[in-house]
Design an enzyme around this catalytic site. Structure first.
Site, PDB file in Angstrom:
ATOM      1  N   ILE A  17     -10.219  -3.750   7.870  1.00  0.00           N
ATOM      2  CA  ILE A  17      -9.321  -2.629   8.632  1.00  0.00           C
ATOM      3  C   ILE A  17      -9.315  -2.829  10.193  1.00  0.00           C
ATOM      4  O   ILE A  17      -8.295  -2.715  11.002  1.00  0.00           O
ATOM      5  CB  ILE A  17      -9.373  -1.319   8.001  1.00  0.00           C
ATOM      6  CG1 ILE A  17      -8.945  -1.330   6.692  1.00  0.00           C
ATOM      7  CG2 ILE A  17      -8.632  -0.489   8.982  1.00  0.00           C
ATOM      8  CD1 ILE A  17      -7.581  -1.884   6.209  1.00  0.00           C
ATOM      9  N   GLY A 115     -11.639   5.924   2.796  1.00  0.00           N
ATOM     10  CA  GLY A 115     -12.811   5.837   2.182  1.00  0.00           C
ATOM     11  C   GLY A 115     -13.584   7.207   2.280  1.00  0.00           C
ATOM     12  O   GLY A 115     -14.555   7.618   1.245  1.00  0.00           O
ATOM     13  N   SER A 144      -5.919   6.246   2.033  1.00  0.00           N
ATOM     14  CA  SER A 144      -6.147   4.858   1.612  1.00  0.00           C
ATOM     15  C   SER A 144      -4.659   4.211   1.296  1.00  0.00           C
ATOM     16  O   SER A 144      -3.674   4.535   1.373  1.00  0.00           O
ATOM     17  CB  SER A 144      -6.833   4.979   0.056  1.00  0.00           C
ATOM     18  OG  SER A 144      -6.007   5.300  -0.817  1.00  0.00           O
ATOM     19  N   CYS A 145      -4.907   2.894   1.039  1.00  0.00           N
ATOM     20  CA  CYS A 145      -3.736   2.143   0.837  1.00  0.00           C
ATOM     21  C   CYS A 145      -2.894   2.355  -0.279  1.00  0.00           C
ATOM     22  O   CYS A 145      -1.730   2.690  -0.187  1.00  0.00           O
ATOM     23  CB  CYS A 145      -4.078   0.465   0.647  1.00  0.00           C
ATOM     24  SG  CYS A 145      -5.316   0.190  -0.503  1.00  0.00           S
ATOM     25  N   ASN A 146      -3.421   2.708  -1.434  1.00  0.00           N
ATOM     26  CA  ASN A 146      -2.740   3.228  -2.433  1.00  0.00           C
ATOM     27  C   ASN A 146      -2.258   4.610  -2.274  1.00  0.00           C
ATOM     28  O   ASN A 146      -1.060   4.730  -2.680  1.00  0.00           O
ATOM     29  CB  ASN A 146      -3.386   3.267  -3.806  1.00  0.00           C
ATOM     30  CG  ASN A 146      -3.875   1.918  -4.487  1.00  0.00           C
ATOM     31  OD1 ASN A 146      -2.842   1.148  -4.360  1.00  0.00           O
ATOM     32  ND2 ASN A 146      -5.107   1.697  -4.624  1.00  0.00           N
ATOM     33  N   ARG A 173      -6.471  -4.240  -7.069  1.00  0.00           N
ATOM     34  CA  ARG A 173      -7.191  -5.430  -6.986  1.00  0.00           C
ATOM     35  C   ARG A 173      -8.815  -5.499  -7.268  1.00  0.00           C
ATOM     36  O   ARG A 173      -9.091  -4.323  -6.885  1.00  0.00           O
ATOM     37  CB  ARG A 173      -6.715  -6.156  -5.605  1.00  0.00           C
ATOM     38  CG  ARG A 173      -7.092  -5.406  -4.371  1.00  0.00           C
ATOM     39  CD  ARG A 173      -8.287  -5.637  -3.761  1.00  0.00           C
ATOM     40  NE  ARG A 173      -8.723  -4.825  -2.476  1.00  0.00           N
ATOM     41  CZ  ARG A 173      -9.283  -3.713  -2.662  1.00  0.00           C
ATOM     42  NH1 ARG A 173      -9.993  -3.356  -3.855  1.00  0.00           N
ATOM     43  NH2 ARG A 173      -9.651  -2.912  -1.559  1.00  0.00           N
ATOM     44  N   GLY A 200      -3.688  10.436  -6.628  1.00  0.00           N
ATOM     45  CA  GLY A 200      -2.835  11.459  -6.960  1.00  0.00           C
ATOM     46  C   GLY A 200      -3.303  12.705  -6.057  1.00  0.00           C
ATOM     47  O   GLY A 200      -2.710  13.388  -5.382  1.00  0.00           O
ATOM     48  N   HIS A 225      -2.521  -4.706  -4.440  1.00  0.00           N
ATOM     49  CA  HIS A 225      -2.145  -3.788  -5.561  1.00  0.00           C
ATOM     50  C   HIS A 225      -0.711  -3.849  -6.110  1.00  0.00           C
ATOM     51  O   HIS A 225       0.074  -4.359  -5.506  1.00  0.00           O
ATOM     52  CB  HIS A 225      -2.654  -2.297  -5.040  1.00  0.00           C
ATOM     53  CG  HIS A 225      -3.807  -2.113  -4.497  1.00  0.00           C
ATOM     54  ND1 HIS A 225      -4.900  -2.398  -5.201  1.00  0.00           N
ATOM     55  CD2 HIS A 225      -4.185  -1.710  -3.359  1.00  0.00           C
ATOM     56  CE1 HIS A 225      -5.976  -2.286  -4.340  1.00  0.00           C
ATOM     57  NE2 HIS A 225      -5.593  -1.725  -3.165  1.00  0.00           N
TER      58      HIS A 225
END
Length: 351
Positions: A17, A115, A144-146, A173, A200, A225
């Site tokens: 990142i 994180g 985070s990315c998700n 991933r 969530g 992902h």
């Protein structure tokens, strides 16, 4: 009127990142990268030095080893922070939380990555959803990315008055591509041990109003992902209404299997063809031709580039914390222009 000085930004951690954040900062007209701190002196830091970035040791103990490795080290982290208005911490998970004491002592604003826990900053950030609430704060956490992709897509539906509740299944991933030789999984799938998975509740740290539940499974690939979502709408809607809601966000790119973009590797290849650095996909790549609406139920899938999706939001978070730009839409537009967000839509002739 005198020109406003550029925001001075430091980056602590030059990994997956960090290096992308650094390159993005360098593209901003209103920001100045004052330096990079790290503990390593391998090829990554050597490349950063060749690019002309000022290098600092993230700890006093690493100062001499880095110099002995041939790096022109300008000083330690404390020296770097003394020149910065904001520091973006891109260090590994759980390291950043320990750095917070240093940042507060130096009275420098700071941005953490997903994180770390929400409680460390008391604020979690996605530009599309809650830019204004970060203005003037001393810190925030870019999720985070998700979680970023989840909040982006659900916020688009919410802004259009379509969202009631959402349930998602995430195919994650196994590891970052650059370190897949060091670990990961093969010939298996690994479900996250709890439902809901953490994404969530993390999305609700950005927007507590979201009724969202996620499940996740780790899969043996490293490209990106893949999310599948089932959404209950506020009422019956047409497919066009839903697609128009997604189109309202510049950071959701509608792609189609009919364009040959039938898998995540094809989308990554398109990013390379567009000349994106590191093949970065900053947008959520959402398949428009497989999206389905049945009455008040919506089904869709999209791809998340775990290495790139949070980069635009990190740039916007810098502007929000400093209060340099108080309008979310203007910051998002400026960041998008600098990174070429929108190029996918243009290339596919849907601009």
């Amino acid at each position: 009127m005198a020109e406003q000085a550029r925001t001075r930004v430091a980056v602590n951690g030059y990994g997956v990142i960090g290096k992308r954040v650094v390159d993005a900062i360098a593209l901003q007209d209103d920001m100045e990268l004052v330096g990079i701190a790290d503990v390593a002196f391998d090829w990554r830091i050597q490349v950063a030095a060749r690019k002309g970035y000022a290098i600092f040791a993230a700890t006093e103990e690493r100062l001499e080893p880095m110099r002995k490795a041939g790096l022109d080290v300008a000083g330690a982290l404390g020296d770097l922070l003394g020149t910065a208005d904001v520091v973006v911490d891109c260090t590994p998970k759980n390291v950043a939380a320990k750095n917070v004491t240093i940042y507060r002592k130096k009275n420098v604003k700071f941005i953490l990555q997903g994180g770390e826990k929400h409680e460390v900053t008391g604020h979690s950030f996605v530009a599309d959803a809650n830019y204004e609430s970060a203005i003037g704060r001393d810190s925030t956490r870019v999720v985070s990315c998700n979680t970023t992709s989840t909040v982006r897509t659900l916020t688009a539906l919410k802004h259009a008055g379509l969202l009631r509740k959402a349930r998602g299944t995430l195919l994650r991933r196994a590891t970052d591509p650059w370190e897949s030789h060091l670990g990961g999984i093969m010939n298996t799938l690994v479900p996250e041990p709890e439902i809901p998975s953490h994404q969530g509740p993390d999305a609700q740290s950005v927007d507590p109003e979201l009724d969202v539940l996620t499940m996740a499974v780790k899969v043996p690939q490293t490209l990106a992902h893949l999310h599948y979502w089932t959404v209950q709408l506020t009422g019956a809607a047409s497919k066009d209404e839903v697609l128009n809601a997604f189109r309202a966000s510049s950071r959701i790119a509608l792609v189609e299997i009919g364009d040959g973009l039938s898998a995540i590797n094809a989308v990554k290849e398109m990013m390379a063809d567009l000349g994106r650095p590191h093949d970065n996909l900053y947008e959520v790549a959402l398949w428009a031709d497989m999206l389905k609406v049945e009455g008040d139920e919506l089904f869709y899938a999209y791809m998340v580039d775990n290495q790139a999706i949070v980069i635009p939001d990190t740039i916007d978070a810098i502007r929000a914390l400093t209060g340099r730009e108080r309008d979310a839409k203007r910051s998002i537009a400026a960041t998008d222009r600098s990174l070429g967000v929108g190029a996918i839509t243009d290339a596919l002739g849907r601009g």
